[in-house]
Design a protein around this motif. Structure first.
Motif, PDB file in Angstrom:
ATOM      1  N   GLU A  58      -3.416   2.865  11.517  1.00 38.45           N
ATOM      2  CA  GLU A  58      -3.044   1.905  11.235  1.00 38.45           C
ATOM      3  C   GLU A  58      -1.562   2.937  11.924  1.00 38.45           C
ATOM      4  O   GLU A  58      -1.174   2.167  12.575  1.00 38.45           O
ATOM      5  N   GLY A 102       1.061  -0.934  -0.011  1.00 34.85           N
ATOM      6  CA  GLY A 102       0.330   0.207  -0.051  1.00 34.85           C
ATOM      7  C   GLY A 102       1.453   1.586   0.135  1.00 34.85           C
ATOM      8  O   GLY A 102       2.307   1.345  -0.039  1.00 34.85           O
ATOM      9  N   GLU A 103      -0.062   2.512   0.167  1.00 36.15           N
ATOM     10  CA  GLU A 103       0.775   3.176   0.377  1.00 36.15           C
ATOM     11  C   GLU A 103       1.862   4.019   1.907  1.00 36.15           C
ATOM     12  O   GLU A 103       2.571   4.339   1.533  1.00 36.15           O
ATOM     13  N   ALA A 104       0.728   3.837   2.361  1.00 33.44           N
ATOM     14  CA  ALA A 104       1.046   4.700   3.321  1.00 33.44           C
ATOM     15  C   ALA A 104       0.205   4.778   4.883  1.00 33.44           C
ATOM     16  O   ALA A 104      -0.933   4.389   4.545  1.00 33.44           O
ATOM     17  N   PRO A 105       0.827   4.217   6.174  1.00 34.21           N
ATOM     18  CA  PRO A 105      -0.311   3.640   7.086  1.00 34.21           C
ATOM     19  C   PRO A 105      -1.121   5.526   7.145  1.00 34.21           C
ATOM     20  O   PRO A 105      -0.880   6.891   6.867  1.00 34.21           O
ATOM     21  N   GLY A 106      -2.765   5.539   7.793  1.00 31.12           N
ATOM     22  CA  GLY A 106      -3.581   5.722   7.794  1.00 31.12           C
ATOM     23  C   GLY A 106      -3.368   6.575   9.537  1.00 31.12           C
ATOM     24  O   GLY A 106      -2.807   5.804  10.307  1.00 31.12           O
ATOM     25  N   SER A 151     -10.608   1.507   4.745  1.00 29.89           N
ATOM     26  CA  SER A 151      -9.808   0.653   3.400  1.00 29.89           C
ATOM     27  C   SER A 151      -9.772  -0.793   3.961  1.00 29.89           C
ATOM     28  O   SER A 151      -9.844  -2.350   2.825  1.00 29.89           O
ATOM     29  N   ASN A 204       3.831  -0.804   3.431  1.00 26.98           N
ATOM     30  CA  ASN A 204       3.297   0.136   2.799  1.00 26.98           C
ATOM     31  C   ASN A 204       4.711   0.568   2.321  1.00 26.98           C
ATOM     32  O   ASN A 204       5.613   0.693   2.627  1.00 26.98           O
ATOM     33  N   PRO A 257      -0.653  -2.281   9.365  1.00 27.27           N
ATOM     34  CA  PRO A 257      -1.770  -1.588   8.148  1.00 27.27           C
ATOM     35  C   PRO A 257      -2.648  -2.141   8.121  1.00 27.27           C
ATOM     36  O   PRO A 257      -3.219  -3.277   8.138  1.00 27.27           O
ATOM     37  N   PHE A 258      -3.685  -1.067   7.026  1.00 32.65           N
ATOM     38  CA  PHE A 258      -4.909  -1.630   6.727  1.00 32.65           C
ATOM     39  C   PHE A 258      -5.465  -2.787   7.885  1.00 32.65           C
ATOM     40  O   PHE A 258      -6.007  -3.671   7.491  1.00 32.65           O
ATOM     41  N   HIS A 267      -6.588   0.886  -5.187  1.00 26.39           N
ATOM     42  CA  HIS A 267      -6.613   1.178  -3.585  1.00 26.39           C
ATOM     43  C   HIS A 267      -8.228   0.841  -3.100  1.00 26.39           C
ATOM     44  O   HIS A 267      -9.173   2.062  -3.631  1.00 26.39           O
TER      45      HIS A 267
END
Ligand code: URA
Length: 187
Positions: free
Chosen positions: A50, A43-47, A61, A83, A56-57, A157
């Motif tokens: 996360e 993936g891209e980056a933690p939100g 999402s 990520n 992650p994830f 995504h």
């Protein structure tokens, strides 16, 4: 053992101060899943969730990603998920080039330890970093690319599906193709 090797890098990652994102992180988000997995999702980056949980994830999402994995009979025993960035960018903005440069070494080391058969990029940001800089997610998702020892593809995504549910059929078709490709490679 792969688990021990990954843990060593995780420890390094926890102490990383290579880019300014370390100042605002709650936790580094290193990865989850099976170190022996044949499929690596990137993936891209933690939100926010996360960052709070250090995994992650795990937010909205992530829950959607779990559904697609489940639909093709895959679980965290079959995959590893990581990520590009290990720290959350403020307000979930896109990663910056210098942050990616500072962080990508961790992902490279994860890849060398896990040595999956298939890499699946989640979304355009991972796809253009990992597959090719002119990757167009709308037209190129689900296509296969061979790079060094790895077969790579990208899917939307999951957050893009939350915004636009019309993409869900394409996502399902891509997941079925990934599962079929894995079966073919393991024959
Ligand atoms: N989006 C990502 O790209 N990665 C996460 O871990 C969560 C949301």
């Amino acid at each position: 053992m792969k688990e021990t090797e990954l843990n060593k890098i995780y420890e390094e990652c926890k102490n990383c101060t290579a880019c300014p994102l370390h100042q605002s992180r709650t936790n580094v988000v290193f990865g989850k899943g099976n170190p022996d997995a044949k499929i690596l999702f990137i993936g891209e980056a933690p939100g926010q969730h996360e960052d709070e949980m250090g995994l992650p994830f795990v937010g909205a999402s992530g829950k959607l990603l779990d559904k697609y994995l489940d639909a093709v009979d895959l679980s965290l025993d079959d995959v590893y998920i990581a990520n590009i960035l290990k720290c959350r960018p403020p307000n979930n903005r896109d990663p910056k080039e210098d942050e990616e440069q500072a962080c990508i070494g961790f992902l490279r080391q994860q890849l060398e330890i896990i040595r999956p058969k298939i890499i699946v990029c989640l979304g355009r940001i991972a796809a253009y970093k990992i597959i090719k800089p002119d990757f167009k997610i709308t037209q190129d998702h689900g296509k296969w690319f061979k790079k060094s020892d790895y077969l790579m593809t990208a899917v939307y995504h999951p957050s893009a599906l939350l915004r636009d549910p019309r993409k869900r059929d394409d996502m399902m078709a891509d997941f079925i193709a990934i599962k079929d490709k894995l079966a073919e490679l393991l024959k």
